[in-house]
Enzyme design. Structure first.
Site, short mmCIF file in Angstrom:
data_model
loop_
_atom_site.label_atom_id
_atom_site.label_comp_id
_atom_site.label_asym_id
_atom_site.label_seq_id
_atom_site.Cartn_x
_atom_site.Cartn_y
_atom_site.Cartn_z
N GLU A 89 0.65 -0.63 -0.11
CA GLU A 89 -0.01 0.14 0.28
C GLU A 89 0.99 1.44 0.12
O GLU A 89 0.67 2.22 -1.04
CB GLU A 89 -1.11 -0.07 1.17
N HIS A 94 -10.00 -5.53 11.00
CA HIS A 94 -10.96 -5.11 9.70
C HIS A 94 -12.41 -4.21 10.00
O HIS A 94 -13.37 -4.43 8.54
CB HIS A 94 -11.05 -6.71 8.53
#
Lengths: 326, 336
Positions: free
Chosen positions: A60, A129
């Protein structure tokens, strides 16, 4: 006007903007061959080819930064994060490179980039998450932050984001991708920085965004059964914040509840409350209430998870408190 | 895995470099040296604030590398970037004024020593987070390839950045996507006060290129001509084959990490610094050019005097320039 899912509305926005401008490209994990982890980019690789739909490794920080460099050279990257939880690894680029580039270069280099992906808790995905990042991102000058709640707004705001000459964060609701709604065909633009009243009322304002619009609308239904007419104001943009729309609604209802998926401490709601107490103090008939995620990491167990999340019941209870009905 | 040219020994021979170009390089190195000496003085006088990282000792790296570039190629740097900014074409006046935080600075006084920019000249900034600009350098190259132009991107960073994730992520993607980028690692041996070998398992940085199937070269950074040579090869690889290169350029900084840090003491000895100064790149090239009768002592003195005047003028300009207008506080946050 077609009925589309939120997912397909985003797909339509991407497709139309990529057709419109050769400088727009999509980059991220699984966006191409796999057709998108949430299928937002379905069919784009086939239409635009691997030059403009770029599959990345799981890196990322690296691919966010490569996008920034490409934007510095005049391209208009759309960087997809598989979820915003993973974007935390790229926060150096978002905060230190993107948000400050124009300022520290004395106005020379703008960064027309979009960072987008799912935000907020889904179902039983556990602590790492299940997070809503908007208060982190909206804190930073130099960024625009939008969080659409409906398919039409998803299309219109993503199109605005891609055309914007500034960096724009698009927070998509992870639980909203299957949500259906009417979406105008073709050129449908929702301006960044404009909230929208999604349900009119006169007794209390429910301020919400993204997934909490659904929560607030359900709460408004339940309140209607109790003879309370709630106004539901969808912020849509979190930076800039539509201060005028918030104040107008509160001046009409004199009471407000702010609902968000994030944690309470230093959340978006805190910013909204600050505005209301400063600029609409004399219009208030009760202290503003907030409904947020519980101030804990998200538990896995479904009963605990439900207890942690903002819910229509919690919003109804908060609304009753500001109406002194409890 | 394809076979990729990789050299872990510095190239000893140099291709013929025209004497005029060598003189230009000498002039450029001297400009940086004198500029930085003046910056140190101005810092001591409180005219320059914050962090100020000087390039003294490392001049051959920036000068040799930039001599191998076309005018519109991209250069992007860390916060030790005064030298590259000057050679990429930003005037000594505009750089010094930026260090002074003045409205006439190359970033309007809003960037400072660590954030010099001139986008029109392809100087894409000084960046303050170690390793943070490495993917940006690759992104500029990504854009060149996407746009179909032949601009090469050179990304300067220190050896300490090699321990950061963004270095590895970016080298990997640059190799996978065949980007026309040169990763130029200026190995000055110390990340602030930490010797590289104390914190790196692999101390020959060129070897990291093996992990990413990338061409690489080890370069003597105290010799401007070898830096020029190696960069030329890397530029050709980028421009003609759209392939990235990792250059490890061994150099040495004479000053402390920044103006607020000591020159030596706990992390390196005075003797070591003096020993390195004996390899000074400016003295070396000046001696060589005198020996080859390209320039004589009078010529050197004249060059130095001219540069001295240029730097004095820059200081005067910076000193007399206005501060940014107070309204500038709120400009340049967003564009329309």
């Amino acid at each position: 006007m077609a009925t589309l899912t939120y997912r397909d509305a985003l797909n339509q926005a991407l497709r139309e903007e990529m057709q419109r401008d050769q400088d727009v490209f999509l980059m991220g994990e699984e966006v191409g061959v796999y057709q998108g982890a949430y299928k937002v980019s379905r069919g784009l690789l086939e239409e635009f080819g691997p030059k403009r739909v770029v599959d990345t490794p799981i890196a990322e920080l690296g691919f966010a930064g490569i996008g920034v460099g490409a934007a510095m050279a005049g391209l208009r990257p759309v960087i997809e994060f598989m979820t915003w939880n993973f974007a935390v690894l790229a926060m150096d680029q978002i905060v230190n490179s993107v948000a400050k580039m124009l300022y520290m270069s004395g106005g020379q280099i703008n960064v027309p980039i979009v960072f987008r992906g799912p935000n907020g808790a889904a179902l039983q995905l556990g602590s790492q998450h299940s997070q809503a990042w908007e208060s982190w991102l909206a804190h930073i000058p130099g960024l625009k932050v939008v969080a659409p709640a409906t398919p039409a707004d998803a299309k219109g705001l993503l199109k605005s984001a891609i055309r914007d000459n500034n960096p724009v964060i698009v927070l998509e609701g992870e639980m909203l991708y299957n949500l259906k709604g009417e979406v105008p065909d073709g050129e449908h633009i929702v301006p960044i920085g404009k909230a929208e009243v999604k349900r009119e009322g006169k007794d209390v304002t429910l301020v919400c965004h993204s997934k909490t619009l659904t929560v607030a609308l359900k709460a408004a239904e339940q309140l209607a059964e109790q003879d309370v007419k709630a106004e539901v104001l969808d912020l849509r943009s979190l930076r800039p914040l539509d201060e005028t729309a918030i104040l107008e609604s509160v001046r009409k209802t004199n009471r407000a509840v702010v609902v968000e998926e994030g944690w309470p401490h230093a959340g978006i709601g805190a910013q909204v409350v600050d505005l209301i107490q400063r600029d609409a103090f004399d219009d208030l008939d009760a202290p503003v209430q907030r409904v947020t995620q519980a101030d804990v990491p998200m538990p896995y167990n479904k009963h605990l998870e439900r207890a942690a999340k903002a819910s229509p019941e919690k919003v109804v209870a908060a609304a009753r408190r500001v109406l002194y009905l409890e | 895995m394809t076979a990729t040219a990789r050299s872990t020994k510095p190239a000893a021979t140099q291709s013929a470099v025209p004497p005029e170009l060598q003189l230009t390089m000498l002039r450029h190195m001297l400009l940086i040296r004198r500029f930085e000496e003046k910056a140190a003085e101005a810092y001591a006088l409180g005219k320059i604030g914050g962090f100020c990282h000087l390039y003294i000792g490392q001049e051959a790296v920036g000068v040799g590398a930039l001599a191998a570039l076309k005018e519109d190629d991209y250069v992007i740097c860390s916060y030790r970037e005064h030298g590259q900014a000057l050679i990429k074409g930003i005037s000594a006046r505009a750089v010094m004024a930026e260090l002074f935080g003045k409205a006439t600075g190359c970033s309007k006084g809003k960037g400072g020593s660590m954030h010099l920019f001139d986008a029109k000249k392809g100087f894409m900034g000084g960046h303050g987070i170690v390793g943070g600009h490495i993917p940006l350098g690759a992104g500029l190259a990504f854009a060149s390839k996407y746009q179909g132009n032949d601009k090469v991107s050179v990304c300067f960073f220190g050896e300490a950045a090699v321990n950061i994730g963004s270095f590895h992520e970016t080298l990997n993607m640059s190799s996978v996507w065949k980007l026309p980028v040169i990763f130029l690692c200026e190995n000055n041996r110390y990340g602030m006060g930490t010797a590289f070998e104390r914190v790196a398992a692999v101390t020959d940085i060129v070897e990291h290129a093996c992990s990413y199937d990338m061409a690489a070269e080890l370069v003597d950074g105290m010799n401007v001509l070898t830096v020029y040579d190696a960069t030329r090869r890397a530029v050709e690889r980028a421009r003609k084959q759209s392939q990235p290169t990792l250059l490890e350029v061994r150099t040495y900084r004479y000053m402390g990490h920044s103006m607020s840090d000591p020159l030596h003491g706990v992390y390196r000895t005075k003797d070591e610094v003096e020993e390195q100064k004996a390899r000074d790149p400016i003295t070396h090239l000046a001696g060589k050019l005198k020996e080859e009768r390209v320039i004589d002592q009078a010529g050197l003195d004249a060059m130095d005097a001219e540069i001295h005047a240029e730097v004095e003028d820059a200081v005067k300009f910076a000193d007399e320039s206005p501060d940014p207008d107070p309204d500038e506080l709120y400009t340049d946050v967003m564009v329309d």
